[in-house]
Design a protein around this motif. Structure first.
Motif, PDB file in Angstrom:
ATOM      1  N   ALA A  67       7.220  35.617  -1.729  1.00  0.00           N
ATOM      2  CA  ALA A  67       6.690  36.753  -2.496  1.00  0.00           C
ATOM      3  C   ALA A  67       6.472  37.969  -1.598  1.00  0.00           C
ATOM      4  O   ALA A  67       6.830  39.096  -1.967  1.00  0.00           O
ATOM      5  CB  ALA A  67       5.385  36.362  -3.191  1.00  0.00           C
ATOM      6  N   ALA A  68       5.916  37.751  -0.426  1.00  0.00           N
ATOM      7  CA  ALA A  68       5.667  38.857   0.506  1.00  0.00           C
ATOM      8  C   ALA A  68       6.978  39.463   1.007  1.00  0.00           C
ATOM      9  O   ALA A  68       7.132  40.692   1.053  1.00  0.00           O
ATOM     10  CB  ALA A  68       4.825  38.365   1.685  1.00  0.00           C
ATOM     11  N   MET A  69       7.917  38.608   1.353  1.00  0.00           N
ATOM     12  CA  MET A  69       9.189  39.115   1.868  1.00  0.00           C
ATOM     13  C   MET A  69      10.012  39.780   0.764  1.00  0.00           C
ATOM     14  O   MET A  69      10.781  40.699   1.019  1.00  0.00           O
ATOM     15  CB  MET A  69       9.978  37.992   2.544  1.00  0.00           C
ATOM     16  N   ARG A  70       9.822  39.350  -0.475  1.00  0.00           N
ATOM     17  CA  ARG A  70      10.528  39.987  -1.593  1.00  0.00           C
ATOM     18  C   ARG A  70      10.050  41.426  -1.751  1.00  0.00           C
ATOM     19  O   ARG A  70      10.838  42.323  -2.050  1.00  0.00           O
ATOM     20  CB  ARG A  70      10.306  39.207  -2.893  1.00  0.00           C
ATOM     21  N   LEU A  71       8.761  41.681  -1.529  1.00  0.00           N
ATOM     22  CA  LEU A  71       8.241  43.047  -1.625  1.00  0.00           C
ATOM     23  C   LEU A  71       8.845  43.924  -0.531  1.00  0.00           C
ATOM     24  O   LEU A  71       9.191  45.080  -0.782  1.00  0.00           O
ATOM     25  CB  LEU A  71       6.715  43.040  -1.549  1.00  0.00           C
ATOM     26  N   ILE A  72       8.979  43.375   0.669  1.00  0.00           N
ATOM     27  CA  ILE A  72       9.626  44.138   1.738  1.00  0.00           C
ATOM     28  C   ILE A  72      11.071  44.427   1.346  1.00  0.00           C
ATOM     29  O   ILE A  72      11.558  45.548   1.506  1.00  0.00           O
ATOM     30  CB  ILE A  72       9.536  43.399   3.084  1.00  0.00           C
ATOM     31  N   ALA A  73      11.760  43.427   0.806  1.00  0.00           N
ATOM     32  CA  ALA A  73      13.146  43.622   0.386  1.00  0.00           C
ATOM     33  C   ALA A  73      13.246  44.683  -0.713  1.00  0.00           C
ATOM     34  O   ALA A  73      14.149  45.537  -0.679  1.00  0.00           O
ATOM     35  CB  ALA A  73      13.760  42.304  -0.080  1.00  0.00           C
ATOM     36  N   LEU A  74      12.331  44.661  -1.671  1.00  0.00           N
ATOM     37  CA  LEU A  74      12.329  45.683  -2.724  1.00  0.00           C
ATOM     38  C   LEU A  74      12.157  47.078  -2.121  1.00  0.00           C
ATOM     39  O   LEU A  74      12.828  48.031  -2.529  1.00  0.00           O
ATOM     40  CB  LEU A  74      11.215  45.413  -3.742  1.00  0.00           C
ATOM     41  N   ALA A 107      12.229  32.459   4.244  1.00  0.00           N
ATOM     42  CA  ALA A 107      11.915  33.227   3.040  1.00  0.00           C
ATOM     43  C   ALA A 107      13.086  34.140   2.684  1.00  0.00           C
ATOM     44  O   ALA A 107      13.469  34.246   1.511  1.00  0.00           O
ATOM     45  CB  ALA A 107      10.645  34.046   3.244  1.00  0.00           C
ATOM     46  N   CYS A 108      13.694  34.768   3.675  1.00  0.00           N
ATOM     47  CA  CYS A 108      14.853  35.636   3.430  1.00  0.00           C
ATOM     48  C   CYS A 108      16.035  34.821   2.899  1.00  0.00           C
ATOM     49  O   CYS A 108      16.770  35.292   2.027  1.00  0.00           O
ATOM     50  CB  CYS A 108      15.248  36.384   4.700  1.00  0.00           C
ATOM     51  N   ALA A 109      16.193  33.607   3.414  1.00  0.00           N
ATOM     52  CA  ALA A 109      17.276  32.742   2.928  1.00  0.00           C
ATOM     53  C   ALA A 109      17.078  32.426   1.447  1.00  0.00           C
ATOM     54  O   ALA A 109      18.042  32.442   0.670  1.00  0.00           O
ATOM     55  CB  ALA A 109      17.345  31.465   3.753  1.00  0.00           C
ATOM     56  N   LYS A 110      15.836  32.170   1.050  1.00  0.00           N
ATOM     57  CA  LYS A 110      15.569  31.910  -0.369  1.00  0.00           C
ATOM     58  C   LYS A 110      15.851  33.160  -1.205  1.00  0.00           C
ATOM     59  O   LYS A 110      16.338  33.059  -2.329  1.00  0.00           O
ATOM     60  CB  LYS A 110      14.138  31.445  -0.570  1.00  0.00           C
ATOM     61  N   ARG A 120      18.781  40.789  -2.946  1.00  0.00           N
ATOM     62  CA  ARG A 120      19.653  39.947  -2.104  1.00  0.00           C
ATOM     63  C   ARG A 120      20.206  40.741  -0.917  1.00  0.00           C
ATOM     64  O   ARG A 120      20.176  40.269   0.228  1.00  0.00           O
ATOM     65  CB  ARG A 120      20.806  39.370  -2.930  1.00  0.00           C
ATOM     66  N   ARG A 121      20.685  41.949  -1.192  1.00  0.00           N
ATOM     67  CA  ARG A 121      21.234  42.789  -0.107  1.00  0.00           C
ATOM     68  C   ARG A 121      20.166  43.156   0.905  1.00  0.00           C
ATOM     69  O   ARG A 121      20.384  43.090   2.116  1.00  0.00           O
ATOM     70  CB  ARG A 121      21.854  44.060  -0.690  1.00  0.00           C
ATOM     71  N   VAL A 126      16.956  42.384   6.154  1.00  0.00           N
ATOM     72  CA  VAL A 126      15.738  41.924   6.826  1.00  0.00           C
ATOM     73  C   VAL A 126      16.044  40.685   7.664  1.00  0.00           C
ATOM     74  O   VAL A 126      15.563  40.553   8.797  1.00  0.00           O
ATOM     75  CB  VAL A 126      14.610  41.647   5.807  1.00  0.00           C
ATOM     76  N   SER A 127      16.873  39.807   7.154  1.00  0.00           N
ATOM     77  CA  SER A 127      17.278  38.619   7.901  1.00  0.00           C
ATOM     78  C   SER A 127      17.978  39.012   9.203  1.00  0.00           C
ATOM     79  O   SER A 127      17.750  38.402  10.256  1.00  0.00           O
ATOM     80  CB  SER A 127      18.182  37.747   7.039  1.00  0.00           C
ATOM     81  N   ALA A 128      18.789  40.056   9.142  1.00  0.00           N
ATOM     82  CA  ALA A 128      19.459  40.552  10.356  1.00  0.00           C
ATOM     83  C   ALA A 128      18.431  41.100  11.350  1.00  0.00           C
ATOM     84  O   ALA A 128      18.575  40.924  12.560  1.00  0.00           O
ATOM     85  CB  ALA A 128      20.492  41.610  10.001  1.00  0.00           C
TER      86      ALA A 128
END
Length: 135
Positions: A67-74, A107-110, A120-121, A126-128
């Motif tokens: 959930a936290a990493m999804r917010l960063i991704a958003l 978390a990024c993998a999920k 996803r992008r 972030v994974s990189a």
């Protein structure tokens, strides 16, 4: 009396950058609560002060949940280049800090299977960043 969540939500819209930074830190553990998530994305994309962006990203990366990493991704998906740099710096700060971090890479993998393509992008970006920190 206001709960910790209510107080942090109130601080998230403060004109004071220091209060917004505190709100980002305090709200990070509530990343899965819709009201907090909305406020956190706003803090990650703060147009008035890069410290708010950086420290909110660091707090969320320290939480390290999907959930936290999804917010960063958003936020990464919506960020301009300058904001993206500060988001990356915040994530990096969390990863190299003395306390370490939960498995942000997992978390990024999920998130690579998230229904939203933009998430996803951004999660791949972030994974990189995470991979670059490990080297």
């Amino acid at each position: 009396m206001m709960s910790g969540l209510e107080a942090a939500l109130a601080e998230a819209s403060s004109p004071s950058w220091t209060q917004r930074v505190r709100a980002g830190r305090d709200l990070a553990s509530f990343a899965d609560v819709p009201e907090a998530a909305e406020a956190l994305v706003g803090l990650l994309l703060d147009v008035e002060d890069t410290a708010v962006t950086r420290q909110t990203a660091e707090a969320l990366a320290r939480v390290g949940t999907v959930a936290a990493m999804r917010l960063i991704a958003l936020a990464v998906a919506e960020a301009d280049d300058d904001q993206a740099d500060w988001l990356q710096t915040g994530v990096h700060d969390a990863l190299v800090g003395p306390d370490g971090v939960r498995d942000v890479a997992a978390a990024c993998a999920k998130l690579s299977r998230d229904p939203e393509e933009a998430v996803r992008r951004a999660a791949a970006a972030v994974s990189a960043w995470v991979d670059g920190t490990r080297r």
